[in-house]
Every structure is written in structure tokens, then in C-alpha cells.
Design an enzyme around this catalytic site. Structure first.
Site, PDB file in Angstrom:
ATOM      1  N   THR A  67       1.854   9.511 -39.879  1.00  0.00           N
ATOM      2  CA  THR A  67       1.967  10.693 -40.670  1.00  0.00           C
ATOM      3  C   THR A  67       3.251  11.493 -40.510  1.00  0.00           C
ATOM      4  O   THR A  67       3.627  12.073 -41.454  1.00  0.00           O
ATOM      5  CB  THR A  67       0.739  11.596 -40.559  1.00  0.00           C
ATOM      6  OG1 THR A  67      -0.261  10.863 -40.506  1.00  0.00           O
ATOM      7  CG2 THR A  67       0.662  12.888 -41.400  1.00  0.00           C
ATOM      8  N   TYR A  95      -1.228   2.911 -29.280  1.00  0.00           N
ATOM      9  CA  TYR A  95      -1.507   3.128 -30.842  1.00  0.00           C
ATOM     10  C   TYR A  95      -1.857   1.567 -31.370  1.00  0.00           C
ATOM     11  O   TYR A  95      -0.735   1.062 -31.576  1.00  0.00           O
ATOM     12  CB  TYR A  95      -0.357   3.757 -31.329  1.00  0.00           C
ATOM     13  CG  TYR A  95      -0.506   4.217 -32.731  1.00  0.00           C
ATOM     14  CD1 TYR A  95      -1.756   3.848 -33.348  1.00  0.00           C
ATOM     15  CD2 TYR A  95       0.572   4.804 -33.673  1.00  0.00           C
ATOM     16  CE1 TYR A  95      -1.984   4.374 -34.663  1.00  0.00           C
ATOM     17  CE2 TYR A  95       0.385   5.180 -34.768  1.00  0.00           C
ATOM     18  CZ  TYR A  95      -0.749   4.871 -35.405  1.00  0.00           C
ATOM     19  OH  TYR A  95      -0.937   5.597 -36.874  1.00  0.00           O
ATOM     20  N   LYS A 120      -5.682   4.661 -29.012  1.00  0.00           N
ATOM     21  CA  LYS A 120      -5.969   5.381 -30.209  1.00  0.00           C
ATOM     22  C   LYS A 120      -6.554   4.064 -31.225  1.00  0.00           C
ATOM     23  O   LYS A 120      -5.588   3.366 -31.707  1.00  0.00           O
ATOM     24  CB  LYS A 120      -4.700   6.003 -30.900  1.00  0.00           C
ATOM     25  CG  LYS A 120      -4.906   6.385 -32.000  1.00  0.00           C
ATOM     26  CD  LYS A 120      -3.409   7.243 -32.538  1.00  0.00           C
ATOM     27  CE  LYS A 120      -3.451   8.016 -33.903  1.00  0.00           C
ATOM     28  NZ  LYS A 120      -3.346   7.003 -35.090  1.00  0.00           N
TER      29      LYS A 120
END
Length: 300
Positions: free
Chosen positions: A44, A131, A159
């Protein structure tokens, strides 16, 4: 650390510079909402489109304005050499933790991914979040590989992508992964439409795109789930379903950037070309959705 709501803000920018004023304003909204942690320079935050110098500046702004809230900095890059440099920058700037995805132009092997995390953790003095983002990296972690990486020093969280819809299936997925990793490594769900079911299934963290824009709304959902109020968390997620559908149709980055532009939180355009926010037709649809959600959630 890395439990509860981890909010991921946009990095507003033009083709010439990062909009430091707009970034700081977005960041301070998260601080005011007292989110549990803030993830800067994730997907993001458009990390892949920024130079090392730009990423360092965003890191510095985040750390300077955090007011004690832990700041996690994305350090993903194509080359291990660059990841190590970004890790050094993040640590020197005072980051609380770092976030690393196995980004590559060429398809990576499991051995190469393990080597990446092994080399990076040897250089760290702060925690690292793995991630797992196959839609971007095109790499699919096995649970065994997650387990091996999770045992490296400084690895504190994973994540993961959205869990399966359906609470029983989601619980089984979290249970399977948990069996491979140490108990002190948290499992965090990403993919906002899957947040409620993921938290209700046993994930300890929500790594949230929408939380970077509407932290109070997302904090309410996360805290309900963590408190065991699973029905309340699911109800809140259901009320947000129109936004989740927009995320799935257009991508969460474009949607939150467009909303932030529409609400005057950032200037337009705010994304690095060739990325673009959404057109007028979609903006009208988003506007109608936001009016309904304002009445239900008092968006701010």
C-alpha cells in the site's frame, strides 16, 4: 509485538516527489487512533516504486511522528544486497521492526528464499515479519518453509494471505501453519475481506490496508475479534462488504488512494505512474458506498 491492528498507510506522491505533508497527516490519523502498529512501505505504501533515498525519508518521517507506536518498515527489493542496505537504513532510523517479502523477477526456489531470510536476519537487531504475498511475488511458501524461516533469529510474525472463507476451514488453516512455527511467532492475516474470519480463526494480527485510511473502523473490528466477540467482528466486516467488493474488483491500493483523493486527504494524482486511481464512474459508486458507511461507522 505485532498483535492487534497493524495499519498500512499510503505513500502519496507525484512523479517528482513524495508528498511529505500528506503522508504525515495520514500517519498522524493512525497515531491518534492508537493503532497497535503501523506498517510503512508495504504494498500500500508503494515501496517498489521508490528509490532507496525516498524510502529512507519516508522511514524517517514515520519514526519521527510515531509517538511510541511501533513502526514496521518494508525492506523488500529484488536483490539481497539492496535488502541489506534497506534493513540497515531502517534500523539506523529507529524502526521497531521490518517487513520482508521474497520479491524477484525470476521465479525463486525455496532454497533461495530461505537463504534470503537467513542472510537478512544475520544483519538485524530488530524483529522481522515474513511477508507471504504470492499475488505479487508469485512465490508460494510451504508450511515447512515457513517453519524453517520462523526459527531464524529475529523472525517475529508471518503476514499470510487471506484465509479460506468459512470459520471451520480457516481455523484448520491457521492450526496447520501454527503446528510448524514457534509459539512466539505471531500469525497475521492480510487481505482485508478476510480479516474477520482470520482473526476469529486464531490469527493474532490484522495487517490492514483500510486501517491505514480508517483506523478507528478497523480497530473496532480487530478488537472485537480479539476480545472473543466473533459475531460482532463478522457483523462489522459484513457491513464493510461493499468496500471489500471494490477491493477485489479494482485492487485495494487503487481504491484507498481514490477514496483519500475524493475526501481531500491527499492531492490527485497520488500514485506513481503507470498506476492510476479510479475513474469518475467508479468514484460515483465509491461515493455512494461511503455515504452509507458514514451513517454506520462515522468514518474519520
Amino acid at each position: 509485538m505485532l498483535k492487534g491492528l497493524s495499519a498500512f498507510p499510503l505513500t502519496p506522491m507525484s512523479e517528482t516527489a513524495i508528498d511529505e505533508v500528506a503522508f504525515t497527516k495520514l500517519f498522524k490519523r493512525l497515531v491518534s487512533a492508537k493503532v497497535d502498529s503501523i506498517g510503512v512501505l508495504g504494498s500500500t505504501g508503494c515501496y517498489a516504486y521508490l528509490s532507496r533515498e525516498e524510502r529512507l525519508r519516508v522511514t524517517q518521517l514515520a519514526v519521527e511522528n510515531a509517538e511510541g507506536i511501533p513502526v514496521m518498515i518494508g525492506i523488500s527489493a529484488l536483490r539481497t544486497r539492496d535488502v541489506l542496505q534497506l534493513a540497515e537504513d531502517a534500523q539506523r532510523a529507529g524502526a521497531s521492526s521490518v517487513l520482508l517479502a521474497p520479491v524477484s523477477y525470476q521465479q525463486l526456489t525455496g532454497a533461495e528464499v530461505y537463504s534470503l531470510y537467513e542472510m537478512v536476519t544475520k544483519s538485524l537487531s530488530i524483529p522481522l515479519c515474513v511477508y507471504d504475498n504470492p499475488s505479487t511475488t508469485h512465490f508460494h511458501f510451504s508450511d515447512e518453509l515457513h517453519g524453517n524461516i520462523a526459527r531464524l533469529p529475529y523472525v517475529c510474525s508471518i503476514k499470510i494471505p487471506g484465509v479460506p472463507q468459512g470459520l471451520d476451514i480457516a481455523k484448520e488453516r491457521v492450526k496447520q501453519l501454527r503446528a510448524h512455527i514457534p509459539s512466539d511467532v505471531t500469525i497475521g492475516v492480510s487481505g482485508d475481506p478476510y480479516a474477520a474470519v482470520g482473526l476469529n480463526a486464531g490469527c493474532e494480527t490484522w495487517y490492514s490496508v483500510l486501517g491505514g485510511l480508517y483506523p478507528n473502523v478497523c480497530a473496532g473490528l480487530a478488537r472485537a475479534a480479539i476480545a472473543g466477540l466473533s459475531d460482532e467482528a463478522e457483523s462489522q466486516s459484513t457491513r464493510l462488504k461493499p468496500l471489500w467488493e471494490m477491493f477485489q474488483r479494482y485492487g485495494s491500493l487503487r481504491v484507498v488512494a481514490t477514496i483519500a483523493e475524493m475526501q481531500g486527504l491527499i492531492d490527485e494524482p497520488s500514485l506513481p505512474l503507470p498506476l492510476q486511481s479510479l475513474d469518475e464512474t467508479v468514484r460515483q459508486e465509491l461515493g455512494s458506498i461511503l455515504i452509507r458507511l458514514q451513517n454506520e461507522f462515522s468514518l474519520n
